[in-house]
Write an enzyme that holds these catalytic residues in place. Structure first.
Site, PDB file in Angstrom:
ATOM      1  N   ASP A  92       0.797  -1.232  -0.009  1.00 46.27           N
ATOM      2  CA  ASP A  92       0.037   0.054  -0.145  1.00 46.27           C
ATOM      3  C   ASP A  92       0.803   1.246   0.258  1.00 46.27           C
ATOM      4  O   ASP A  92       2.108   1.475   0.586  1.00 46.27           O
ATOM      5  CB  ASP A  92      -0.765  -0.121   1.300  1.00 46.27           C
ATOM      6  CG  ASP A  92      -1.995  -0.840   1.349  1.00 46.27           C
ATOM      7  OD1 ASP A  92      -2.121  -1.754   0.530  1.00 46.27           O
ATOM      8  OD2 ASP A  92      -2.954  -1.056   2.155  1.00 46.27           O
ATOM      9  N   HIS A 238       3.879  -2.173   3.289  1.00 40.01           N
ATOM     10  CA  HIS A 238       3.573  -1.030   2.614  1.00 40.01           C
ATOM     11  C   HIS A 238       5.023  -0.833   1.929  1.00 40.01           C
ATOM     12  O   HIS A 238       6.065  -1.114   2.474  1.00 40.01           O
ATOM     13  CB  HIS A 238       3.609   0.155   3.753  1.00 40.01           C
ATOM     14  CG  HIS A 238       2.229   0.218   4.386  1.00 40.01           C
ATOM     15  ND1 HIS A 238       1.908  -0.814   5.474  1.00 40.01           N
ATOM     16  CD2 HIS A 238       1.012   0.749   4.391  1.00 40.01           C
ATOM     17  CE1 HIS A 238       0.831  -0.575   5.834  1.00 40.01           C
ATOM     18  NE2 HIS A 238       0.166   0.387   5.049  1.00 40.01           N
TER      19      HIS A 238
HETATM   20 NI    NI Z   1      -2.600   3.165   3.538  1.00 45.54          NI
END
Ligand code: NI
Length: 289
Positions: A92, A238
């Protein structure tokens, strides 16, 4: 599909930072658990990472969303019930100018496909990275324009967050996404329904969260992912954190050694099948609240 919704109430646990263990305890043959998705939700004020996802609103705890993913037409997924050792790695908040290409190199070396939930304004800044990701077989999903919580954005705000990002993705790679991960995992039944009905987007949560944004420790990222990943898992990470990207070679190699096979989220969803009754697998029954 007969899937039971188990509302989990992990608010206190989330606040303590040991968030949402309940989501991790499920195994793939079990019912979908819509836990409070933590993403960066539990990040204390002032710890937002410097980086392209700035503009985030202050972290706010969300009540556990009603599960709009149950029923014959699932609108959201935390994990999938699949035959075979298939999992989806998801990254992400990118694309990041240097870390995402580095991650793409690692994935390419291993022939691994992943899914990237991207921030619209980062797509505009790095369209070539998205083009490369798609050319190498990865999937792109919408993760909002600037990481605003949809539950705080209002109807017009959600429209902006979704459409601008969809447009940015389409401008970069020639097609709109079919999946979306709401920032902080913050959604509710009406937002999820609208995302599906108006934009054809399925909402993708996760069942494995190494809290990589919080610990910023590659060993921890690796150990948490290895400990919690099961067949059908959707793993959250991430690609804007160096510690996460640096953890991936060993993490992925260890997952490969365990026999896991890597698919995109849409491929995993396509393999999803009705879950057996909860009692069918007593050894892995989740303790319910
Ligand atoms: Ni996010």
């Amino acid at each position: 599909m007969k899937t039971r919704s188990w509302l989990v109430i992990p608010v206190v646990v989330c606040l303590l930072g040991a968030a949402c263990q309940s989501a991790r305890t499920q195994s793939s043959p079990q019912p979908q658990v819509i836990a409070v998705p933590q993403d960066e939700m539990t990040k204390p004020p002032g710890t937002q990472p410097a980086g392209p996802a700035q503009g985030n609103t202050a972290p706010v705890m969300q009540a556990p969303p009603a599960d709009p993913g149950t029923g014959p037409k699932k609108l959201s997924y935390n994990s999938c019930n699949v035959e075979g050792p298939y999992i989806a790695l998801t990254f992400d908040d990118g694309p990041h100018a240097t870390l995402t290409p580095k991650l793409l190199d690692m994935l390419k070396e291993r022939g691994i496909k992943a899914t990237f939930f991207v921030i619209g304004q980062n797509v505009v800044a790095n369209p070539q990275i998205l083009q490369r990701a798609v050319a190498e077989g990865h999937e792109i999903g919408n993760h909002s324009w600037n990481h605003q919580a949809f539950t705080k954005a209002g109807t017009t705000g959600v429209t902006m967050q979704v459409t601008q990002t969809n447009d940015a993705i389409e401008n970069a790679i020639g097609k709109k996404p079919v999946i979306l991960r709401p920032p902080y995992g913050a959604t509710n039944a009406s937002i999820t329904k609208r995302l599906n009905e108006e934009y054809g987007l399925k909402v993708i949560m996760w069942d494995v969260d190494p809290l990589d944004w919080k610990y910023r420790n590659s060993e921890k990222v690796k150990s948490e992912i290895l400990k919690n990943t099961k067949a059908g898992s959707i793993v959250l990470a991430h690609d804007i954190h160096a510690t996460t990207v640096n953890a991936m070679p060993e993490t992925i190699d260890a997952l490969i050694a365990k026999g896991f096979k890597f698919v995109t989220v849409s491929e995993l969803i396509a393999m999803d099948r009705p879950a057996p009754a909860p009692q069918a697998s007593p050894a892995s029954v989740t303790k319910t609240p």
